[in-house]
Design a protein around this motif. Structure first.
Motif, PDB file in Angstrom:
ATOM      1  N   LEU A 237     -18.521 -18.527 -42.538  1.00 28.79           N
ATOM      2  CA  LEU A 237     -17.977 -18.557 -43.895  1.00 28.79           C
ATOM      3  C   LEU A 237     -16.486 -18.851 -43.870  1.00 28.79           C
ATOM      4  O   LEU A 237     -15.974 -19.629 -44.688  1.00 28.79           O
ATOM      5  N   GLN A 238     -15.772 -18.239 -42.939  1.00 35.40           N
ATOM      6  CA  GLN A 238     -14.332 -18.494 -42.828  1.00 35.40           C
ATOM      7  C   GLN A 238     -14.066 -19.962 -42.503  1.00 35.40           C
ATOM      8  O   GLN A 238     -13.122 -20.565 -43.034  1.00 35.40           O
ATOM      9  N   SER A 239     -14.915 -20.546 -41.662  1.00 34.21           N
ATOM     10  CA  SER A 239     -14.803 -21.978 -41.379  1.00 34.21           C
ATOM     11  C   SER A 239     -15.057 -22.795 -42.639  1.00 34.21           C
ATOM     12  O   SER A 239     -14.341 -23.764 -42.930  1.00 34.21           O
ATOM     13  N   LEU A 240     -16.077 -22.389 -43.392  1.00 38.71           N
ATOM     14  CA  LEU A 240     -16.430 -23.099 -44.628  1.00 38.71           C
ATOM     15  C   LEU A 240     -15.273 -23.062 -45.628  1.00 38.71           C
ATOM     16  O   LEU A 240     -14.951 -24.077 -46.266  1.00 38.71           O
ATOM     17  N   ILE A 241     -14.647 -21.908 -45.775  1.00 37.54           N
ATOM     18  CA  ILE A 241     -13.526 -21.765 -46.713  1.00 37.54           C
ATOM     19  C   ILE A 241     -12.403 -22.728 -46.339  1.00 37.54           C
ATOM     20  O   ILE A 241     -11.844 -23.433 -47.197  1.00 37.54           O
ATOM     21  N   GLU A 242     -12.061 -22.786 -45.041  1.00 36.88           N
ATOM     22  CA  GLU A 242     -10.960 -23.650 -44.610  1.00 36.88           C
ATOM     23  C   GLU A 242     -11.353 -25.130 -44.688  1.00 36.88           C
ATOM     24  O   GLU A 242     -10.502 -25.984 -44.960  1.00 36.88           O
ATOM     25  N   TRP A 244     -13.275 -26.560 -46.985  1.00 40.49           N
ATOM     26  CA  TRP A 244     -13.108 -27.025 -48.366  1.00 40.49           C
ATOM     27  C   TRP A 244     -11.669 -26.900 -48.843  1.00 40.49           C
ATOM     28  O   TRP A 244     -11.302 -27.466 -49.868  1.00 40.49           O
ATOM     29  N   ALA A 245     -10.850 -26.149 -48.112  1.00 37.36           N
ATOM     30  CA  ALA A 245      -9.414 -26.078 -48.429  1.00 37.36           C
ATOM     31  C   ALA A 245      -8.642 -27.201 -47.745  1.00 37.36           C
ATOM     32  O   ALA A 245      -7.410 -27.230 -47.803  1.00 37.36           O
ATOM     33  N   ASP A 246      -9.362 -28.125 -47.080  1.00 37.95           N
ATOM     34  CA  ASP A 246      -8.758 -29.254 -46.365  1.00 37.95           C
ATOM     35  C   ASP A 246      -7.848 -28.773 -45.244  1.00 37.95           C
ATOM     36  O   ASP A 246      -6.754 -29.293 -45.037  1.00 37.95           O
ATOM     37  N   ARG A 247      -8.328 -27.777 -44.512  1.00 34.62           N
ATOM     38  CA  ARG A 247      -7.624 -27.280 -43.323  1.00 34.62           C
ATOM     39  C   ARG A 247      -8.601 -27.355 -42.148  1.00 34.62           C
ATOM     40  O   ARG A 247      -9.100 -26.341 -41.649  1.00 34.62           O
ATOM     41  N   ALA A 282     -15.107 -33.929 -37.519  1.00 35.66           N
ATOM     42  CA  ALA A 282     -15.156 -35.253 -38.138  1.00 35.66           C
ATOM     43  C   ALA A 282     -13.923 -35.505 -38.996  1.00 35.66           C
ATOM     44  O   ALA A 282     -13.367 -36.607 -38.993  1.00 35.66           O
ATOM     45  N   VAL A 283     -13.500 -34.499 -39.750  1.00 33.30           N
ATOM     46  CA  VAL A 283     -12.291 -34.650 -40.563  1.00 33.30           C
ATOM     47  C   VAL A 283     -11.080 -34.917 -39.663  1.00 33.30           C
ATOM     48  O   VAL A 283     -10.168 -35.668 -40.027  1.00 33.30           O
ATOM     49  N   LEU A 284     -11.090 -34.310 -38.486  1.00 28.67           N
ATOM     50  CA  LEU A 284      -9.997 -34.504 -37.526  1.00 28.67           C
ATOM     51  C   LEU A 284     -10.126 -35.814 -36.755  1.00 28.67           C
ATOM     52  O   LEU A 284      -9.251 -36.159 -35.956  1.00 28.67           O
ATOM     53  N   GLY A 285     -11.231 -36.541 -36.964  1.00 30.24           N
ATOM     54  CA  GLY A 285     -11.447 -37.801 -36.260  1.00 30.24           C
ATOM     55  C   GLY A 285     -11.900 -37.630 -34.829  1.00 30.24           C
ATOM     56  O   GLY A 285     -11.819 -38.577 -34.029  1.00 30.24           O
ATOM     57  N   ASP A 286     -12.402 -36.451 -34.469  1.00 36.71           N
ATOM     58  CA  ASP A 286     -12.819 -36.149 -33.095  1.00 36.71           C
ATOM     59  C   ASP A 286     -14.310 -36.457 -32.933  1.00 36.71           C
ATOM     60  O   ASP A 286     -15.162 -35.580 -33.045  1.00 36.71           O
ATOM     61  N   GLU A 287     -14.620 -37.729 -32.636  1.00 39.01           N
ATOM     62  CA  GLU A 287     -16.019 -38.144 -32.544  1.00 39.01           C
ATOM     63  C   GLU A 287     -16.746 -37.460 -31.393  1.00 39.01           C
ATOM     64  O   GLU A 287     -17.939 -37.171 -31.487  1.00 39.01           O
ATOM     65  N   GLY A 288     -16.044 -37.177 -30.313  1.00 36.87           N
ATOM     66  CA  GLY A 288     -16.679 -36.537 -29.170  1.00 36.87           C
ATOM     67  C   GLY A 288     -17.238 -35.176 -29.511  1.00 36.87           C
ATOM     68  O   GLY A 288     -18.387 -34.851 -29.176  1.00 36.87           O
ATOM     69  N   VAL A 405     -17.315 -30.852 -56.359  1.00 38.18           N
ATOM     70  CA  VAL A 405     -16.209 -31.666 -56.877  1.00 38.18           C
ATOM     71  C   VAL A 405     -15.501 -32.392 -55.736  1.00 38.18           C
ATOM     72  O   VAL A 405     -15.212 -33.592 -55.827  1.00 38.18           O
ATOM     73  N   VAL A 406     -15.225 -31.688 -54.647  1.00 36.74           N
ATOM     74  CA  VAL A 406     -14.551 -32.316 -53.504  1.00 36.74           C
ATOM     75  C   VAL A 406     -15.419 -33.430 -52.918  1.00 36.74           C
ATOM     76  O   VAL A 406     -14.924 -34.510 -52.565  1.00 36.74           O
TER      77      VAL A 406
END
Length: 449
Positions: A237-242, A244-247, A282-288, A405-406
């Motif tokens: 859940l903590q991962s999920l929160i961050e 969607w917070a774009d962190r 994926a957001v960080l671009g880390d395909e590996g 929305v995001v």
């Protein structure tokens, strides 16, 4: 209330009832007439009704109606102070019938939710005190199970009050009951699950700080319950929160922390944490990392043994449908779109298209549809992308939580940056998504939340 009071409070005061001690005797007599036991509200719950205007959860409503003789809708209507309301008592009708749609203002939801955060925090900070409760565990189990089931299937506004009231009840029993150690662990487990749901609710309302605080409290309850699966779930859940917070860096940290904790567990929580890792990477671009996490999740699916969290279902289990949805999203976030991924995106949407499926969730369906639109855009199919996201754009505002929305805004961003940006369909879709976010996320206008 600015010159008004709830008719509920007016009627109680007319009968000389101003405290929980004065309320409980006639309330218990009404419960006895209905053949109900173990349905007493906690004092804090009663105070929330009479002083804060919080609407009772379903368990209590029929007893209140039996006691006072008016419908819940009438009782929770504001009336001018000093006036004599002219509501008609119920005669020969279902006392719990309600024709009004549930809901409250977003600011009121956040305010009442913040009170729940403070209450849970106060308990955790006084954890050295004697922990007590009474014999209402079966009732509490039923309430928690119903809330877990309902959360992903209905608008948050429809269950928010019930969720906060259930949390009040569990913490009240932790504070005042007398339980064997196994029962105490059970109460802490329920408190952790409810805090998890409340934290998710704050996240859906885009109230990040309260979501983070309540997630920490959920972790504290899970630790007291000595439940590694729930502890790992809270990390998720903590991962999920961050996320969607774009962190994404923080999201990846919490997902990896939970994955380490769940590495020896056989339920689906470990697979969820791998999916969360893949999305954040994926957001960080880390395909590996994306490929490694998704491949491991596929390999582990065959050896899953459903645990007590999976048996509760809802947000506490990670279905095959959701795993496909997360895998597609991680690839879409990397900007990929090809024939094979298009098929997977369609499978993810199809997996959440049957409302009778116990794993159905309106948020997961909308997310899968947005991902399908992204994949089609990256494949050069603008018209297909417009068709894919159309059901999301037609969702009533009550269903448009922050994640939806995001996800829709990601499609808009892709429309603006791909070669399709000059197409008429793309321009029209950009404009439609630009005004998609409701003024009150996850809530309808008017009387609903």
């Amino acid at each position: 209330m600015g010159g008004t009071v709830l008719f509920f409070r007016f009627e109680l005061e007319r009968r000389g009832i101003r405290s929980a001690d004065e309320f409980l005797p006639p309330y218990r007599r009404a419960a006895e007439r209905l053949g109900l036991t173990n349905v007493d509200p906690a004092p804090k719950t009663f105070e929330g009704w009479i002083y804060e205007g919080r609407k009772p959860q379903r368990t209590f409503r029929q007893v209140i109606v039996e006691m006072l003789g008016y419908s819940i809708d009438d009782l929770w209507t504001e009336v001018p102070e000093g006036a004599a309301p002219d509501f008609v008592p119920l005669v020969g009708t279902s006392p719990t019938a309600s024709h009004a749609e549930p809901g409250m203002d977003l600011s009121e939801m956040k305010r009442s939710g913040a009170m729940a955060v403070r209450r849970a925090r106060n308990y955790v900070l006084q954890a050295d005190r004697e922990r007590v409760g009474d014999n209402t565990l079966p009732l509490l189990h039923d309430q928690v199970a119903q809330l877990v089931h309902d959360y992903p299937r209905v608008p948050l506004a429809a269950i928010w009050d019930d969720l906060l009231d259930a949390q009040d009840q569990v913490i009240f029993n932790l504070e005042t009951g007398k339980h064997r150690p196994s029962q105490l662990g059970d109460l802490n487990f329920m408190a952790g699950v409810l805090a998890f749901l409340v934290a998710k609710g704050f996240n859906d309302m885009e109230d990040r700080e309260q979501a983070r605080t309540m997630s920490l409290l959920a972790g504290a309850f899970a630790k007291d319950a000595e439940h590694p699966g729930l502890m790992a779930l809270v990390n998720g859940l903590q991962s999920l929160i961050e996320y969607w917070a774009d962190r994404p860096g923080d999201a990846l940290f919490y997902a990896q922390k939970g994955a380490a904790l769940s590495s020896n567990l056989n339920g689906t929580v470990g697979l969820w944490l791998l999916g969360l890792q893949a999305r954040a990477a994926a957001v960080l671009g880390d395909e590996g990392t994306v490929r490694t996490a998704n491949r491991e999740a596929i390999d582990r699916r065959g050896s899953v043994v459903l645990d007590d969290l999976d048996q509760l279902g809802g947000l506490l289990t990670y279905s095959q449908e959701k795993q496909t949805y997360y895998a597609v999203e991680s690839e879409a976030l990397l900007g990929h779109g090809d024939a094979e991924l298009t098929v997977q995106a369609e499978l993810a949407v199809r997996g959440f298209s049957d409302r009778e499926n116990p794993n159905w969730a309106f948020g997961d369906l909308a997310g899968a549809q947005c991902n399908q639109a992204l994949v089609l855009l990256y494949s050069g199919e603008v018209d297909g992308a417009a068709d894919a996201i159309r059901p999301v754009l037609e969702l009533p505002p009550t269903y448009r939580n922050n994640g939806i929305v995001v996800s829709a805004q990601r499609v808009r961003q892709a429309l603006m940056t791909t070669s399709a940006r000059t197409a008429v369909v793309a321009r029209d879709l950009q404009e439609e998504i630009a005004v998609y976010a409701p003024r009150r996320p996850a809530l309808p206008s008017g009387s609903q939340r």
